[in-house]
Enzyme design. Structure first.
Site, short mmCIF file in Angstrom:
data_model
loop_
_atom_site.label_atom_id
_atom_site.label_comp_id
_atom_site.label_asym_id
_atom_site.label_seq_id
_atom_site.Cartn_x
_atom_site.Cartn_y
_atom_site.Cartn_z
N GLU A 186 0.94 -1.34 -0.03
CA GLU A 186 0.09 -0.02 0.17
C GLU A 186 0.86 1.42 -0.03
O GLU A 186 0.42 2.32 0.72
CB GLU A 186 -1.11 -0.12 1.20
CG GLU A 186 -2.06 -1.06 1.38
CD GLU A 186 -3.02 -0.89 2.22
OE1 GLU A 186 -3.04 -0.11 2.99
OE2 GLU A 186 -4.25 -1.74 1.96
N GLU A 305 -5.67 -8.32 0.33
CA GLU A 305 -6.43 -8.01 1.55
C GLU A 305 -7.87 -7.81 1.15
O GLU A 305 -7.77 -7.01 0.45
CB GLU A 305 -5.70 -6.99 2.11
CG GLU A 305 -4.20 -6.94 2.89
CD GLU A 305 -3.99 -5.62 3.33
OE1 GLU A 305 -4.64 -4.84 4.19
OE2 GLU A 305 -2.62 -5.20 3.64
O1 AHR Z 1 -5.30 -5.26 7.64
C1 AHR Z 1 -4.83 -4.08 7.99
C2 AHR Z 1 -4.40 -3.17 7.28
O2 AHR Z 1 -5.05 -2.80 6.19
C3 AHR Z 1 -3.03 -3.57 6.54
O3 AHR Z 1 -1.97 -3.29 7.55
C4 AHR Z 1 -2.92 -2.60 5.56
O4 AHR Z 1 -2.18 -3.16 4.55
C5 AHR Z 1 -4.26 -2.03 5.15
O5 AHR Z 1 -4.65 -0.75 5.18
#
Ligand code: AHR
Length: 519
Positions: A186, A305
């Site tokens: 990210e 994610e």
């Molecule tokens: O999963 C929680 C957070 O969400 C992670 O660390 C990040 O990559 C995303 O913003």
């Protein structure tokens, strides 16, 4: 399409839908990596989640056996580690070697203290216990090419170099089995340690990938896409990054978190449609760069994610100021049945894009934004979202088939009109078909027919419903108890019956269902 919500002529008729499974038109094989998980050094995800030597269920190495058992039941396959935002401040060297000499550090991403009691070796051991595959992320936030190649050398070179011998001295004779590597995390996000512009990140990702391939040419390398569809740079980020790195990577990531807003259930239940549009756009951006470059390679997507996340509640749980606790309880939200319906729908969405989405990691696995709760003073238990994940992982094995849905729409205030029914169908290796379905309407059941004519010539003759289960947000008992016990599994759906060339069943409002059909 009929819209009972707006069409007075049909307002009182039960809504109906027909789902046609197009057996002649396979989308593609369902990659087992679609059922991955994401484990981050965040809150009580690792410490207190996977690892808690003081817990009565801990094994000789401090891992909670009750958690291991539930992860195996979840059917999770690949595990992305160690972050997330955490990785952008992580020094992997801190987590290897004798525990007593590992440093305590500030975990800046989550305002806590990292003891480094768990690092690469311990996590890889845990992954072996759950029969999983390890997927690693490198730190491209506060570190770069050298640290990534050092880690790769440490993990993968059999012997004879400083890093390889260090690994062997640390107790691991053979290289770690890790094929997929995320090039950072990210890095478009202002919250990210070492945030980069798309040009900066694209150049760094390309240079890191080239260097890593000098060690091991056939790694599977994942470039960071946007942190989500609402990022102001979404699209431009993908195109710019890939103009630098297209030739050097195999996969681009996409992250997607759904969150209910107030009591707007209709908009929340539309999350699958929102994710589908997002994935479609990611594919368009990636393919535009492929075509610009005349490349013969098509990138896969790693949704590394995804989940329902009550992110707006996070701020209240984050430590601040001089308080840097070890493993504070962060984002340990309990889930409702509606949350589970959305999780099931996001899986349906990714199955519908199985030709491109080849990896996906539920974020996260234990305690933090997770399907499993591991209380310090009790046994691990399933949250509601556990069930659609484990059933889909267990049964959606084989080939994803195209489906067309003819049915009502759901009118939402945030996302306009979306199809009220979403569906995915997977043909198993032995000829049966599993159909996963969501009714996104907050109110009103839908009488649904699954037309399986296209499958009948393929060994489905003598149709039988082997299993039909449903979980519905209208099951108020489950909602009322959400979070405090082991969430009940979906109930058998007594309306499901084989009829002619298909299956008929009633999908209650705000529900997720699974129907398994065979001989
Ligand atoms: O999963 C929680 C957070 O969400 C992670 O660390 C990040 O990559 C995303 O913003």
């Amino acid at each position: 399409m009929t819209d009972p919500a707006t069409d007075p002529a049909t307002a009182t008729d039960p809504a109906t839908a027909t789902i046609t499974v197009d057996g002649a038109n396979p989308i593609g094989p369902v990659n087992r990596r679609l059922f991955g998980g994401f484990v981050e050094h965040m809150g009580r995800g690792v410490y207190g989640g996977l690892y808690d030597p003081a817990h009565p269920a801990a094994d000789a190495d401090g891992f909670r056996a009750d958690v291991i058992e539930l992860v195996r039941e979840l059917g999770m396959t690949v595990f992305r580690y160690p972050g997330g935002n955490f990785v952008s401040g992580y020094r992997w060297e801190d987590g290897v070697g004798p525990r007593a000499s590992r440093p305590r550090r500030l975990n800046l991403a989550w305002h806590s203290t990292e003891t480094n009691a768990v690092g690469l070796h311990e996590f890889a051991d845990w992954v072996e216990r759950v029969d999983g595959e390890l997927m690693l992320a490198t730190n491209l936030g506060t570190r770069g090419v050298l640290e990534a190649t050092d880690l790769l050398e440490y993990a993968r070179i059999p012997h004879g170099t400083e890093r390889a011998e260090q690994r062997r001295r640390n107790g691991r004779e053979e290289p770690f089995d890790v094929r997929m590597w995320c090039l950072g995390n990210e890095l478009d996000g202002p919250w990210q340690l070492g945030q980069l512009t798309a040009d900066e990140y694209g150049s760094l990702a390309a240079r890191t990938a080239k260097a890593m391939r000098m060690i091991e040419p056939d790694l599977e390398l994942v470039a960071c896409g946007s942190s989500g569809p609402l990022m102001p740079t979404f699209g431009e980020w993908e195109r710019t990054v890939l103009r630098h790195a297209y030739d050097d990577v195999d996969v681009i990531s996409a992250h997607f978190y759904a969150e209910p807003t107030g009591d707007d259930l209709a908009s929340f239940l539309a999350s699958g449609a929102v994710m589908d549009a997002y994935l479609g756009a990611v594919i368009e951006h990636a393919d535009a760069v492929r075509d610009e470059r005349g490349s013969a390679k098509t990138l896969a997507i790693s949704v590394d994610e995804w989940n329902v996340w009550y992110q707006s509640r996070m701020a209240a749980t984050l430590p601040t100021g001089d308080d840097w606790p070890e493993a504070p309880a962060l984002s340990e939200d309990e889930y409702t049945t509606a949350d589970a319906v959305v999780v099931g729908d996001l899986l349906i969405t990714m199955l519908g894009r199985a030709d491109r989405v080849t990896t996906a990691c539920l974020a996260q696995v234990v305690n933090v934004i997770a399907p499993i709760a591991a209380p310090a003073d009790g046994p691990a238990r399933r949250r509601t979202t556990f069930h659609p994940f484990s059933l889909t992982s267990r049964h959606a094995r084989g080939t994803s088939l195209a489906t067309t849905v003819d049915g009502p729409v759901s009118v939402t205030s945030l996302h306009g009109e979306v199809p009220a029914i979403s569906a995915a169908a997977v043909r198993g290796e032995t000829g049966g078909v599993v159909v996963l379905l969501v009714n996104r309407l907050p109110e009103g059941a839908v009488e649904t027919t699954i037309d399986l004519r296209g499958e009948l010539g393929r060994g489905l003759g003598g149709l039988r419903v082997l299993e039909a289960v449903t979980m519905s947000a209208g099951d108020s008992v489950e909602d009322a108890t959400a979070g405090h016990g082991d969430a009940a599994p979906p109930r058998p759906n007594p309306t499901a019956r084989a009829e002619g060339d298909g299956v008929h069943l009633t999908l209650p409002a705000a529900s997720w269902s699974m129907v398994r059909v065979g001989r």
